[in-house]
Design an enzyme around this catalytic site. Structure first.
Site, PDB file in Angstrom:
ATOM      1  N   HIS A 123      60.189   4.563  -7.128  1.00  0.00           N
ATOM      2  CA  HIS A 123      58.742   4.718  -6.991  1.00  0.00           C
ATOM      3  C   HIS A 123      58.427   4.970  -5.522  1.00  0.00           C
ATOM      4  CE1 HIS A 123      54.523   3.159  -8.328  1.00  0.00           C
ATOM      5  NE2 HIS A 123      54.411   4.034  -7.334  1.00  0.00           N
ATOM      6  N   GLU A 181      58.498   7.389 -10.522  1.00  0.00           N
ATOM      7  CA  GLU A 181      57.139   6.893 -10.709  1.00  0.00           C
ATOM      8  C   GLU A 181      56.289   7.221  -9.487  1.00  0.00           C
ATOM      9  OE1 GLU A 181      58.206   2.847 -13.284  1.00  0.00           O
ATOM     10  OE2 GLU A 181      57.524   2.687 -11.203  1.00  0.00           O
ATOM     11  N   HIS A 193      56.947  -4.213 -15.198  1.00  0.00           N
ATOM     12  CA  HIS A 193      56.264  -5.018 -14.185  1.00  0.00           C
ATOM     13  C   HIS A 193      56.383  -6.507 -14.522  1.00  0.00           C
ATOM     14  CE1 HIS A 193      53.825  -4.634 -10.495  1.00  0.00           C
ATOM     15  NE2 HIS A 193      53.522  -5.884 -10.782  1.00  0.00           N
TER      16      HIS A 193
END
Length: 237
Positions: free
Chosen positions: A43, A70, A190
């Site tokens: 990410h 991401e 997450h």
């Protein structure tokens, strides 16, 4: 079996804290795959405080499982993804100053924007996923954008589960049911960890992939990376 994609951002954070190239993020990605990880997630953020844009290019030839990138689709991110052509791009609406991702997309408000972005990626044969909160209206909105998958934002579940509230899984189950009915693939991520991943997997029908980074790396400090990856794979069976 739900696929495990290992997010290696924290490895880059550790490297950046000292300078140089230790630990080496490319070597870590190769080792994680050798230990059984079925994907690698990164990410990159605009300030490059952990994964750098150059890392994304460097990893391309060594991620032989699924490569998931991401991020918020700003122009620099778009350009990078279209050049690398990873297996999957996960769209996340994080602000520049966010420490970590803290909310899913409003897929209704941003429908036109997301639809345009997703069309561009799909025209380049890149699977798309949208990071969303566990809200039925947002799942319906995601479907309208043409995305292939959603990624359920699981921080609320993880926090409540740690307090003993197993009912926190209920909205995720409802959203998974709707996603399955709409033929949307389901990812999740997450704050998922060894403590909660088995319960989450057992209750989310059609869960295709989980992306885990922070917890996996923290757990590996005590148990070792190879051991921890094996433990996740066992719980995801």
């Amino acid at each position: 079996m739900t696929k495990l994609s290992v997010n290696i951002n924290k490895i880059a954070t550790l490297r950046n804290s000292r300078g140089g190239n230790t630990p080496n993020v490319v070597q870590f990605a190769k080792d994680a795959q050798r230990f059984g990880a079925e994907g690698i997630t990164i990410h990159p953020r605009p300030d490059e405080r952990h994964i750098r844009y150059q890392d994304a290019y460097d990893l391309k030839s060594d991620v032989y499982t699924e490569y998931n990138i991401e991020g918020n689709p700003i122009p620099k991110f778009m350009e990078m993804v279209l050049k690398i052509k990873p297996t999957q791009v996960t769209l996340v609406p994080d602000s520049i100053n966010a420490i970590t991702s803290n909310a899913g997309w409003d897929t209704i408000k941003h429908k036109d924007f997301l639809t345009e972005i997703i069309k561009e990626f799909k025209n380049n044969n890149i699977r798309t996923s949208i990071f969303v909160d566990p809200d039925l209206h947002q799942i319906e909105g995601a479907k309208a954008t043409g995305t292939d998958r959603i990624e359920l934002y699981t921080e609320t579940f993880a926090h409540q589960y740690s307090l003993g509230n197993k009912n926190a899984i209920n909205p995720y189950m409802e959203c998974a049911g709707l996603a399955n009915a709409l033929d949307l693939g389901i990812n999740a991520g997450h704050d998922l960890s060894l403590d909660n991943i088995k319960f989450f997997k057992e209750n989310i029908t059609g869960l295709l992939e989980v992306s885990i980074g922070h917890a996996l790396i923290a757990e590996s400090l005590y148990l070792g990376v190879e051991t921890v990856i094996g433990m996740y794979l066992d719980k995801l069976k």
